[in-house]
Design a protein around this motif. Structure first.
Motif, PDB file in Angstrom:
ATOM      1  N   ASP A 166      -7.105-107.613   3.852  1.00 31.07           N
ATOM      2  CA  ASP A 166      -7.117-108.386   2.608  1.00 31.07           C
ATOM      3  C   ASP A 166      -5.744-108.967   2.327  1.00 31.07           C
ATOM      4  OD1 ASP A 166      -9.763-107.794   2.267  1.00 31.07           O
ATOM      5  OD2 ASP A 166      -9.436-106.184   0.806  1.00 31.07           O
ATOM      6  N   GLY A 167      -4.699-108.167   2.586  1.00 26.56           N
ATOM      7  CA  GLY A 167      -3.348-108.651   2.357  1.00 26.56           C
ATOM      8  C   GLY A 167      -2.990-109.799   3.280  1.00 26.56           C
ATOM      9  N   GLU A 168      -3.411-109.720   4.533  1.00 27.45           N
ATOM     10  CA  GLU A 168      -3.139-110.798   5.483  1.00 27.45           C
ATOM     11  C   GLU A 168      -3.882-112.063   5.082  1.00 27.45           C
ATOM     12  OE1 GLU A 168      -1.868-113.083   8.691  1.00 27.45           O
ATOM     13  OE2 GLU A 168      -1.051-111.304   7.701  1.00 27.45           O
ATOM     14  N   GLU A 169      -5.125-111.922   4.620  1.00 25.54           N
ATOM     15  CA  GLU A 169      -5.888-113.090   4.192  1.00 25.54           C
ATOM     16  C   GLU A 169      -5.223-113.753   2.978  1.00 25.54           C
ATOM     17  OE1 GLU A 169      -8.626-116.102   3.900  1.00 25.54           O
ATOM     18  OE2 GLU A 169      -8.228-114.709   5.550  1.00 25.54           O
ATOM     19  N   ARG A 170      -4.760-112.941   2.040  1.00 29.78           N
ATOM     20  CA  ARG A 170      -4.068-113.482   0.868  1.00 29.78           C
ATOM     21  C   ARG A 170      -2.816-114.224   1.290  1.00 29.78           C
ATOM     22  NH1 ARG A 170      -1.871-109.233  -3.429  1.00 29.78           N
ATOM     23  NH2 ARG A 170      -0.602-108.712  -1.625  1.00 29.78           N
ATOM     24  N   ARG A 171      -2.048-113.640   2.228  1.00 35.53           N
ATOM     25  CA  ARG A 171      -0.831-114.290   2.700  1.00 35.53           C
ATOM     26  C   ARG A 171      -1.136-115.647   3.313  1.00 35.53           C
ATOM     27  NH1 ARG A 171       2.172-115.492   6.919  1.00 35.53           N
ATOM     28  NH2 ARG A 171       0.551-114.851   8.380  1.00 35.53           N
ATOM     29  N   ARG A 172      -2.218-115.695   4.101  1.00 37.15           N
ATOM     30  CA  ARG A 172      -2.557-116.951   4.781  1.00 37.15           C
ATOM     31  C   ARG A 172      -2.975-118.031   3.782  1.00 37.15           C
ATOM     32  NH1 ARG A 172      -2.655-116.813  10.148  1.00 37.15           N
ATOM     33  NH2 ARG A 172      -2.703-114.774  11.200  1.00 37.15           N
ATOM     34  N   VAL A 173      -3.726-117.652   2.756  1.00 40.20           N
ATOM     35  CA  VAL A 173      -4.148-118.620   1.740  1.00 40.20           C
ATOM     36  C   VAL A 173      -2.932-119.184   1.014  1.00 40.20           C
ATOM     37  CG1 VAL A 173      -5.352-118.888  -0.462  1.00 40.20           C
ATOM     38  CG2 VAL A 173      -6.459-117.665   1.419  1.00 40.20           C
ATOM     39  N   LEU A 174      -2.028-118.297   0.610  1.00 44.68           N
ATOM     40  CA  LEU A 174      -0.825-118.744  -0.081  1.00 44.68           C
ATOM     41  C   LEU A 174       0.041-119.618   0.824  1.00 44.68           C
ATOM     42  CD1 LEU A 174       0.058-115.403  -1.885  1.00 44.68           C
ATOM     43  CD2 LEU A 174      -0.727-117.515  -2.987  1.00 44.68           C
ATOM     44  N   GLN A 175       0.154-119.253   2.092  1.00 46.79           N
ATOM     45  CA  GLN A 175       0.952-120.054   3.025  1.00 46.79           C
ATOM     46  C   GLN A 175       0.316-121.416   3.258  1.00 46.79           C
ATOM     47  OE1 GLN A 175       3.133-118.371   6.504  1.00 46.79           O
ATOM     48  NE2 GLN A 175       1.665-119.566   7.678  1.00 46.79           N
ATOM     49  N   ASP A 176      -1.014-121.457   3.363  1.00 48.66           N
ATOM     50  CA  ASP A 176      -1.697-122.744   3.525  1.00 48.66           C
ATOM     51  C   ASP A 176      -1.385-123.672   2.355  1.00 48.66           C
ATOM     52  OD1 ASP A 176      -2.770-121.953   5.923  1.00 48.66           O
ATOM     53  OD2 ASP A 176      -4.768-121.515   5.120  1.00 48.66           O
ATOM     54  N   ASN A 223       9.281-119.490  -0.496  1.00 47.51           N
ATOM     55  CA  ASN A 223       7.931-119.943  -0.181  1.00 47.51           C
ATOM     56  C   ASN A 223       7.207-119.060   0.826  1.00 47.51           C
ATOM     57  OD1 ASN A 223       9.206-123.300  -0.276  1.00 47.51           O
ATOM     58  ND2 ASN A 223       8.138-122.243  -1.913  1.00 47.51           N
ATOM     59  N   VAL A 224       7.788-117.898   1.160  1.00 43.02           N
ATOM     60  CA  VAL A 224       7.122-116.960   2.075  1.00 43.02           C
ATOM     61  C   VAL A 224       6.291-115.987   1.243  1.00 43.02           C
ATOM     62  CG1 VAL A 224       7.433-115.182   3.831  1.00 43.02           C
ATOM     63  CG2 VAL A 224       8.970-117.166   3.772  1.00 43.02           C
ATOM     64  N   PRO A 225       4.962-116.009   1.395  1.00 40.43           N
ATOM     65  CA  PRO A 225       4.112-115.177   0.549  1.00 40.43           C
ATOM     66  C   PRO A 225       4.224-113.693   0.865  1.00 40.43           C
ATOM     67  CG  PRO A 225       2.873-116.999   1.534  1.00 40.43           C
ATOM     68  CD  PRO A 225       4.188-116.915   2.254  1.00 40.43           C
ATOM     69  N   THR A 226       4.194-112.883  -0.152  1.00 40.23           N
ATOM     70  CA  THR A 226       4.102-111.427  -0.186  1.00 40.23           C
ATOM     71  C   THR A 226       5.384-110.751   0.277  1.00 40.23           C
ATOM     72  OG1 THR A 226       3.191-110.935   2.023  1.00 40.23           O
ATOM     73  CG2 THR A 226       1.627-111.591   0.299  1.00 40.23           C
ATOM     74  N   ARG A 227       5.651-109.631  -0.339  1.00 40.15           N
ATOM     75  CA  ARG A 227       6.797-108.820   0.053  1.00 40.15           C
ATOM     76  C   ARG A 227       6.686-108.428   1.520  1.00 40.15           C
ATOM     77  NH1 ARG A 227       8.518-103.608   0.725  1.00 40.15           N
ATOM     78  NH2 ARG A 227      10.545-103.059  -0.193  1.00 40.15           N
ATOM     79  N   ALA A 228       5.468-108.076   1.948  1.00 43.43           N
ATOM     80  CA  ALA A 228       5.269-107.688   3.343  1.00 43.43           C
ATOM     81  C   ALA A 228       5.556-108.844   4.290  1.00 43.43           C
ATOM     82  CB  ALA A 228       3.847-107.176   3.545  1.00 43.43           C
ATOM     83  N   GLY A 229       5.154-110.057   3.908  1.00 43.81           N
ATOM     84  CA  GLY A 229       5.416-111.221   4.746  1.00 43.81           C
ATOM     85  C   GLY A 229       6.897-111.507   4.882  1.00 43.81           C
ATOM     86  N   PRO A 255       5.076-109.061  -8.460  1.00 45.03           N
ATOM     87  CA  PRO A 255       6.207-109.291  -9.358  1.00 45.03           C
ATOM     88  C   PRO A 255       7.231-110.232  -8.725  1.00 45.03           C
ATOM     89  CG  PRO A 255       5.641-106.963  -9.313  1.00 45.03           C
ATOM     90  CD  PRO A 255       4.831-107.620  -8.235  1.00 45.03           C
ATOM     91  N   GLY A 256       7.700-111.190  -9.521  1.00 44.74           N
ATOM     92  CA  GLY A 256       8.648-112.183  -9.021  1.00 44.74           C
ATOM     93  C   GLY A 256       7.987-113.455  -8.533  1.00 44.74           C
ATOM     94  N   ASP A 257       6.662-113.429  -8.350  1.00 42.62           N
ATOM     95  CA  ASP A 257       5.941-114.624  -7.902  1.00 42.62           C
ATOM     96  C   ASP A 257       5.720-115.580  -9.069  1.00 42.62           C
ATOM     97  OD1 ASP A 257       5.772-113.608  -5.370  1.00 42.62           O
ATOM     98  OD2 ASP A 257       3.643-113.104  -5.473  1.00 42.62           O
TER      99      ASP A 257
END
Length: 240
Positions: A4-14, A129-135, A180-182
């Protein structure tokens, strides 16, 4: 990172890629391609990257920083996630007879072997512009991996407190969501919603430390000769 986290990252990056692919934005970056380094970039170069070597420019856009570094004697590899901006960079490279190596890369797997370059730059607030703390953590670990021992990573990011006061309220779609921070903003050009992540010093320090870097230095752009003061500039080293 979970599925789910990877999918969210990809949507935000797109959405980030879409926002930088709007024709008006591409035209603006085309005009910037031939510009030289900014004052803070020149000052940073003098203080932490004084001797030309090999450099990876992450988030190169239309190539401004890559070409400026090449002109100063650096051997440059440059990557970005937006095909429309890389097309501009490649056209400028042909016009200049440049030897900069441009590649379309998402930052998760940088196109270099371990210990390959003397410096990595993430200027122009790329990490915003890099989504998510993990990304962002993955990208910083990759920067650490490709650096030679003693190599330096340098980057610029918006100062959360100083920048939020300057954001027009009508542009704000959401704050502190999904993390947080987004800040999700409705961009005036093209009407595309784009993620921006703003930082404080503690987050910068944690991000660099967790990626394995040391000798962290943090400034504001105004400390390095700029009139504007709402952007942090940081540099850290891979242990030698």
């Amino acid at each position: 990172m979970s599925g789910d986290g990877e999918e969210r990252r990809r949507v935000l990056q797109d959405n980030v890629v879409r926002s930088y692919s709007v024709p008006e934005v591409v035209d603006r970056y085309r005009q910037r391609a031939a510009a030289d380094l900014r004052r803070w970039e020149e000052a940073l170069l003098a203080s932490v990257m004084p001797e030309p070597g090999t450099v990876l420019v992450v988030g190169c856009g239309s190539g401004r920083e890559a070409f400026a570094l090449e002109d100063r004697g650096w051997t440059v590899t440059a990557v970005d996630v937006t095909p429309a901006l890389l097309e501009v960079a490649l056209g400028e490279a042909r016009a200049r007879d440049s030897e900069v190596r441009f590649e379309l890369v998402d930052g998760v797997d940088l196109p270099l072997q371990d210990d390959a370059v003397d410096a990595v730059t993430l200027w122009s607030q790329v990490l915003n512009n890099v989504p998510t703390r993990a990304g962002r953590a993955v990208l910083m670990r990759e920067a650490h991996r490709v650096l030679t021992p003693g190599g330096v990573v340098s980057f610029s990011v918006h100062d959360r407190i100083r920048t939020m006061a300057r954001v027009a309220p009508e542009m704000i779609v959401s704050v502190d969501d999904p993390e947080p921070g987004d800040l999700v903003l409705l961009e005036r050009e093209g009407g595309v919603e784009r993620l921006n992540h703003y930082f404080d010093k503690a987050e910068i320090t944690t991000m660099c430390t967790e990626a394995g870097f040391s000798s962290l230095q943090i400034w504001h752009t105004s400390d390095l000769g700029e009139a504007w003061n709402n952007v942090f500039v940081a540099a850290a080293r891979k242990a030698g």
